[in-house]
Design an enzyme around this catalytic site. Sequence first.
Site, PDB file in Angstrom:
ATOM      1  N   SER A 153      42.395  71.880 103.312  1.00 44.80           N
ATOM      2  CA  SER A 153      43.635  72.408 103.897  1.00 44.80           C
ATOM      3  C   SER A 153      43.248  73.394 104.989  1.00 44.80           C
ATOM      4  O   SER A 153      42.130  73.931 104.980  1.00 44.80           O
ATOM      5  CB  SER A 153      44.425  73.150 102.814  1.00 44.80           C
ATOM      6  OG  SER A 153      45.401  74.002 103.393  1.00 44.80           O
ATOM      7  N   TYR A 166      45.688  78.894  95.485  1.00 46.70           N
ATOM      8  CA  TYR A 166      45.532  77.718  96.351  1.00 46.70           C
ATOM      9  C   TYR A 166      44.477  77.970  97.442  1.00 46.70           C
ATOM     10  O   TYR A 166      43.570  77.160  97.657  1.00 46.70           O
ATOM     11  CB  TYR A 166      46.887  77.385  96.971  1.00 46.70           C
ATOM     12  CG  TYR A 166      46.922  76.099  97.768  1.00 46.70           C
ATOM     13  CD1 TYR A 166      47.175  74.884  97.140  1.00 46.70           C
ATOM     14  CD2 TYR A 166      46.730  76.109  99.144  1.00 46.70           C
ATOM     15  CE1 TYR A 166      47.222  73.702  97.868  1.00 46.70           C
ATOM     16  CE2 TYR A 166      46.774  74.936  99.883  1.00 46.70           C
ATOM     17  CZ  TYR A 166      47.022  73.731  99.244  1.00 46.70           C
ATOM     18  OH  TYR A 166      47.064  72.565  99.976  1.00 46.70           O
TER      19      TYR A 166
HETATM   20  C1  BGC Z   1      49.967  73.377 101.886  1.00 45.43           C
HETATM   21  C2  BGC Z   1      51.381  73.314 102.441  1.00 45.43           C
HETATM   22  C3  BGC Z   1      51.480  74.138 103.707  1.00 45.43           C
HETATM   23  C4  BGC Z   1      50.354  73.817 104.680  1.00 45.43           C
HETATM   24  C5  BGC Z   1      50.352  74.736 105.884  1.00 45.43           C
HETATM   25  C6  BGC Z   1      49.001  72.980 102.971  1.00 45.43           C
HETATM   26  O1  BGC Z   1      47.697  72.957 102.470  1.00 45.43           O
HETATM   27  O2  BGC Z   1      49.857  72.522 100.755  1.00 45.43           O
HETATM   28  O3  BGC Z   1      52.301  73.797 101.475  1.00 45.43           O
HETATM   29  O4  BGC Z   1      52.729  73.886 104.336  1.00 45.43           O
HETATM   30  O5  BGC Z   1      49.117  73.910 104.030  1.00 45.43           O
HETATM   31  O6  BGC Z   1      50.505  76.076 105.554  1.00 45.43           O
END
Ligand code: BGC
Length: 268
Positions: A153, A166
């Site tokens: 991410s 996360y």
């Molecule tokens: C998350 C999303 C978020 C995006 C940008 C992703 O990894 O799961 O919820 O919108 O990152 O912030």
Amino acid sequence: MDSKPLAGQRALVTGASSGIGRAIAYAFAEAGASVVVNYRSSREEAEQIASDIQQHGGKAFAVQGDVSEPEGCETLFGAIEQELGGIDVLVANAGLQRDAAFTDMSLEDWQKVIDVNLTGQFVCAQEAVRQFRQQGLDPKRSRALGKILFTSSVHQAIPWGGHVNYASAKGGVKLLMESMAQELAGEKIRVNAIAPGAIKTAINTDAWETEEAREKLLKLIPYGRIGEPDDVAKAAVWLASDDADYVVGTTLFIDGGMMLYPAFREGG
Ligand code: BGC
């Protein structure tokens, strides 16, 4: 580019019953791969994807398995061996969010996100590497002994208040991926990551559902649109294919420029 860049490839996509995983499963099949569509609880959705792929002349199976359970990945790899006789590509994609302000975050929500998004990816990757070694290199199949793609991410790099579990997991995925890539490149195992920004899926509905949320989100995306799962899937196909044979230990950001500190365009 070859219209079937993944012809003959056997791929496992974890967390493939929705969102980015689903788009990757479809795109891989379209590119010629046989696909194991892993799901945890959404059996119907996963079976639908597998049957869509079969109807289009492809090969796909839905297989249940929770990557955060000790035996989850083992079960999955057993099923792959049985159905496809081996694996060439692992897309370690399963992931979730359990958001909370820092001091409100329960240990359970911290642990769950680490278990799925980081430990689950580690365990599946370990199984994949063992399997690659057992199979040996087949130059007719691929130039690499095997390929692993992690779904990371932008939050492997961008700190994210309210989502420390996360962001910590994704930060971990970055160094897991890079350390593995360094350790395994000599065996011709290619390990890379895709790092999506804001892609329209169920995980972030809150961020794009209302007009107000959309406007706020778009301020973070220089390219001026929210991403679609297919934007990510196309990049994943390329990274898994021999066209990317010299790409090792890289994170490919697919984020419409989210990583470019857009707030600084006006400030600083
Ligand atoms: C998350 C999303 C978020 C995006 C940008 C992703 O990894 O799961 O919820 O919108 O990152 O912030």
